[in-house]
Design a protein around this motif. Structure first.
Motif: not given
Length: 412
Positions: A44-72
């Protein structure tokens, strides 16, 4: 026995035997053997469900807007390679004002430009002023020296005249006692002597005035570089303040999103002219040539049973396992601490009900058929925690009770 012999005429007793007896016994014995074999050999094999995402090794760098405005303006496209320091996006937070007829930042920038032009003109004028003032002071010095020379010559002449008047007064003084010189004539000689002394004092005064003028001019000439330097420093400080104000104004008007490292653009969200909020995710940077790995979030009930090397069965959302089968991987690393649901949601966008630990999983395959695994694809996984024989699983409660009783017996 006599009674039995007397009743023999009734015949002998026979017990009927069913034809299915032996087959049923054999079947029961086979089932028992199969059950024993299943308990002994089955696992009998005990397992645990989990979820997540595929990411590149070294991390995925997300860039966000530093302030509100219009994408020029967007300087990149999906999948483009970028270098560290490269401008990726430009965001404008300009506020239009009907009263100004333009944006507030534009009006502020125009006023700062006018002030800068005035200060630059003043700074250029300092150079011309330095030459002019220096020439004027040198002329004053030369004139003061000429006045000093002239005053000294006049002083010598006035002294000689005063000496002559003094001698003449002494020579005619005996004539006054002899009544050969009237009082009026004596008064004229005395007046001449006093006027000569006065002219000597006037010549001395002119010399002193010329000397003061020379000293003032020389001092002004010596202090001229320092005075002009102070004025130049004041102008430079004001120019620096205007530059800072202009930088802050431009920073509010137009904000550049710069690549913090080399990579490839992924998940570019937004088009030119779109309104963006502060902290809104704009794009992601994938490291070059980095293999994909699964980033899973595991609850606390199973994290203690996971170790590097634990096998994992993976199901990718974009590749249904009913068609492509289960994918395999092994645990690579385990976080030392848990993140709250809010932190996980901010980092990945996934919703979890309780704090969870990050578990990195190395993938056995980096592609499904001819399709490369994309970043940020959702992953459902089963972590294969432990594998036991069935009898060990059934006897686990008894083993746990025995392990609990041992310390209790050793306590007395």
């Amino acid at each position: 026995m006599l009674d039995a012999r007397k009743q023999r005429w009734l015949g002998s007793i026979r017990l009927p035997v069913s034809r299915m007896g032996w087959p049923m016994a054999a079947l029961a014995l086979s089932a028992l053997i199969a059950l024993i074999a299943l308990l002994g050999l089955g696992r009998y094999t005990r397992s645990e469900r989990a979820s997540g995402l595929l990411v590149p090794q070294g991390g995925l760098l997300a860039l966000s807007a530093p302030a509100a405005g219009t994408l020029l303006r967007s300087h990149v496209r999906e999948g483009q390679r970028v270098s560290r320091g490269q401008i990726l996006l430009e965001i404008s937070s300009e506020i239009d004002s009907p009263a100004l007829g333009a944006g507030v930042g534009q009006a502020v920038g125009a006023e700062l430009a006018v002030q800068r032009a005035r200060l630059l003109a003043d700074r250029d004028a300092l150079e011309r002023e330095r030459h002019d003032d220096s020439a004027q002071l040198r002329q004053r010095i030369a004139a003061a020296r000429d006045r000093i020379a002239l005053a000294e010559a006049q002083l010598r002449l006035r002294r000689e005249q005063a000496a002559q008047a003094q001698r003449l007064a002494r020579q005619v003084q005996p004539l006054r006692g002899d009544k050969l010189l009237s009082d009026v004539q004596w008064q004229q000689y005395e007046t001449t002597r006093i006027e000569a002394q006065t002219r000597v004092q006037d010549a001395q005064r002119d010399g002193l005035s010329a000397a003061r003028e020379l000293a003032d001019a020389q001092s002004a000439l010596q202090q001229l570089p320092q005075r002009l330097s102070e004025q130049r420093n004041r102008i430079e400080r004001e120019l620096a303040g205007i530059a800072q104000d202009d930088a802050r104004n431009e920073g509010r008007r137009r904000i550049a999103v710069i690549a913090p490292r080399d990579g490839r653009v992924s998940a570019l969200a937004g088009v030119e002219g779109q309104a963006v909020g502060a902290g809104q995710r704009l794009l992601s940077l994938l490291p070059e040539h980095a293999p994909m790995q699964a980033e899973l979030w595991v609850s606390d009930r199973a994290v203690g049973l996971i170790a590097p090397g634990t096998p994992v069965a993976l199901r990718y959302a974009g590749f249904p396992y009913q068609r492509y089968g289960l994918q395999r991987g092994r645990v690579l690393d385990i976080a030392r601490g848990a993140l709250s649901p809010e932190e996980i949601r901010a980092r990945t966008g996934l919703s979890v009900a309780a704090p969870a630990w990050r578990v990195g999983v190395a993938l056995d395959r980096q592609s499904i058929g001819t399709h490369a695994l994309p970043a940020q694809m959702r992953v459902d996984a089963d972590l294969l925690l432990e594998r036991r024989r069935l009898y060990e699983y059934l006897l686990a409660p008894l083993s746990a009770q025995a392990a609990t009783r041992e310390p209790m017996r050793a306590a007395p």
